[in-house]
Design a protein around this motif. Sequence first.
Motif, PDB file in Angstrom:
ATOM      1  N   TYR A 184     -64.951-106.293   5.034  1.00 61.37           N
ATOM      2  CA  TYR A 184     -65.908-106.223   5.645  1.00 61.37           C
ATOM      3  C   TYR A 184     -65.438-107.414   6.873  1.00 61.37           C
ATOM      4  O   TYR A 184     -65.046-108.551   6.476  1.00 61.37           O
ATOM      5  N   ASN A 190     -65.738-109.160  10.973  1.00 66.29           N
ATOM      6  CA  ASN A 190     -66.203-109.436  12.337  1.00 66.29           C
ATOM      7  C   ASN A 190     -65.139-108.995  13.560  1.00 66.29           C
ATOM      8  O   ASN A 190     -64.493-109.998  13.588  1.00 66.29           O
ATOM      9  N   GLU A 205     -65.495-111.385   6.315  1.00 70.74           N
ATOM     10  CA  GLU A 205     -66.779-111.884   5.559  1.00 70.74           C
ATOM     11  C   GLU A 205     -66.832-111.424   4.282  1.00 70.74           C
ATOM     12  O   GLU A 205     -67.287-112.150   3.554  1.00 70.74           O
ATOM     13  N   PRO A 222     -73.975-107.198   5.185  1.00 72.25           N
ATOM     14  CA  PRO A 222     -73.159-106.995   6.466  1.00 72.25           C
ATOM     15  C   PRO A 222     -74.337-106.927   7.567  1.00 72.25           C
ATOM     16  O   PRO A 222     -75.123-106.432   7.472  1.00 72.25           O
ATOM     17  N   THR A 257     -70.861-106.080  11.829  1.00 71.75           N
ATOM     18  CA  THR A 257     -69.683-106.063  10.902  1.00 71.75           C
ATOM     19  C   THR A 257     -69.106-104.722  10.860  1.00 71.75           C
ATOM     20  O   THR A 257     -69.944-103.569  10.793  1.00 71.75           O
TER      21      THR A 257
END
Length: 221
Positions: A101, A103, A68, A40, A44
């Motif tokens: 995870y 954005n 992600e 990450p 993130t």
Amino acid sequence: MKVIKSLLIVSSAILLISCFGFTDNKINKKKQNTKANFKPNKNTKVAYFASGCFWCVETIFESVSGVEEAVSGYAGGHTKKPTYQTIGTGKTGHSETVAVYYNPKKVSFETLVTVFFGSHNPTTINGQHPDYGTQYRSIAFYEIASEKKIIESAIAKLNKEVYSGKIATEVTKLIKFYKAEAYHQNFERRNPSQGYVKAVSVPRLNRFKKRFPELLKTDEH
């Protein structure tokens, strides 16, 4: 004897479509992805959700634009270093959980909460069909107060407009997330012909896609 035989047949059928009971000796080890290569970046963020079998949940979140990576694991319990076998006893307190995870510039925590509630039945206590037990209970985890507020607001709205106050989802502060064994990671993608995947995971993913087409990645593979 006929009764016993019938019970054995039913029990076998249930195991064939259950998330529990599989070991690394029973699934495809080829190209086993532990997700160890995922790194990450500084932007993130991570959100944590439990809503039944993590094979299903992981794949659903990985289909969402802005996500992600999604990692299967365990959280919400009271024992250290839980394993797939120990949480299956229902005595560790952990629930099959997915670390998402994402954005935040592409997808918000609020949208992830929408994905969570929109991809399972939050009124079911201790399970999502066909998996039942405390390890399959519905939990929306939070780490900061603003996340808790978003989750509680979503529950209040859904209880009023959709579920008539019947939502059973727990709202729990994340204490510790334990990554699951390597063979659980990307399970659905690596084992498309496995019985549970075909009967439960894929249909659940397709229902989500049909309901929220605007949230999907355009470059899915």
